[in-house]
Design a protein around this motif. Sequence first.
Motif, PDB file in Angstrom:
ATOM      1  N   GLU A 102       1.722   4.090  -2.448  1.00  0.00           N
ATOM      2  CA  GLU A 102       1.647   6.378  -2.834  1.00  0.00           C
ATOM      3  C   GLU A 102       3.024   6.843  -2.954  1.00  0.00           C
ATOM      4  O   GLU A 102       3.091   7.332  -3.504  1.00  0.00           O
ATOM      5  CB  GLU A 102       1.068   6.307  -1.459  1.00  0.00           C
ATOM      6  N   CYS A 115       3.246   7.286  -6.885  1.00  0.00           N
ATOM      7  CA  CYS A 115       2.767   8.513  -7.324  1.00  0.00           C
ATOM      8  C   CYS A 115       3.883   9.408  -6.548  1.00  0.00           C
ATOM      9  O   CYS A 115       4.459  10.569  -7.528  1.00  0.00           O
ATOM     10  CB  CYS A 115       2.076   9.035  -6.921  1.00  0.00           C
ATOM     11  N   TRP A 116       4.409   9.889  -5.172  1.00  0.00           N
ATOM     12  CA  TRP A 116       5.115  10.767  -4.487  1.00  0.00           C
ATOM     13  C   TRP A 116       6.384  11.392  -5.045  1.00  0.00           C
ATOM     14  O   TRP A 116       7.100  12.180  -5.899  1.00  0.00           O
ATOM     15  CB  TRP A 116       4.656  10.527  -3.256  1.00  0.00           C
ATOM     16  N   LYS A 120       0.800  -1.410  -0.197  1.00  0.00           N
ATOM     17  CA  LYS A 120       0.319  -0.078   0.048  1.00  0.00           C
ATOM     18  C   LYS A 120       0.799   1.163  -0.074  1.00  0.00           C
ATOM     19  O   LYS A 120       0.401   2.085  -0.736  1.00  0.00           O
ATOM     20  CB  LYS A 120      -0.678  -0.113   1.601  1.00  0.00           C
TER      21      LYS A 120
END
Length: 361
Positions: A170, A173-174, A166
């Motif tokens: 994230e 994308c960051w 998970k």
Amino acid sequence: MYVELRNINKHFAGFQASKNVSFGIAQGILAALLGPSGSGKTTILRMIAGLETPDSGNIFIDHVRVNDLDPSKRGIGFVFQNYALFRYMTVFENIAFGLEIKKEKKSGIRERVMELLALIGMEDLEKRYPAQLSGGQKQRVAFARALAPNPRLLLLDEPFAAIDAKVRRELRCWLRDMIARLGITSIFVTHDQDEALEVAGEIILTNHGQVEQSGKPLQLYKSPKTSFVARFIGESVIVDDYGLLKGFSPAANAGQGHSASGAIRPEFIRIFTDKGSLRHENGTEDAVVESLAFRGSFIEAGLRLKNMLLTAHHSFEDAPIAVGDQVKVLIYRLYSFSGNQVKLVTNQYVMEHGNGYDYVI
């Protein structure tokens, strides 16, 4: 090209890790070195960093040959797979480490560290130690520490490998957004094709020490140049004799005398549960649904036809299917292999009838 490798070769105790490797990366691009374990991608990264020396060939950064340049003078920031944070140093001290080695002024160090803490969204955590951070936070600190000395090139060795799924999504994308905002040329190593396709602006795909293909993610996905690329990118099922399938002629596609092997991706298959929805049946196959798996936005179906087990994606918008169902299947494209060469082939019935089916090819 901002980073360029020309005819690089590297041996380790009789094993050739890099074989005539050549590629270039434009300034500001986030590039992925993608490939299976042992394909030579980490060796390439380490040679760019100066941690390994090529046996032959040249490495250029910003048009300057760096083969003989000390790693500390190449202007490179390096993010390691296991973070490599100093556990007895705070977040602030970890980020400041490189600046202190360079003997920067304390006021300048604090200003730069606080700027980076804001950049990674950890302004309130400067006094914490690594043991008090989550995996994602540790990786952000490692990223900030690599950026602190203002490198001209950022290298990342499997930066998401030690993070749970998970948080990994994230961070992908960051990282992509952060690199785009900073405009720093970056190269990251990964064996995860989804990671490379999602994050990278360019992909260099390696295999057995060689570059199989390089280019934009969509180019590699839609137009593989070798059978390895077609097998590695996407979720292809390899078939030994696609000549058994309706609408495909191995003699025409692979050439007389060549094997009729190829690759079929899930998106190349359409499942029909209602015979009446077909305007033409000549190109369809009878199949049995052997397995179903929920994949979030679609159902992954395992289909048995002519002793082949294929995988297709079935939309929730279509009629439901169940294990054991007899269905009609249209395979409208496949990749045909001729040696190591690849050709995208369309089912001849689809070619003949055009929009004869109730969907757009």
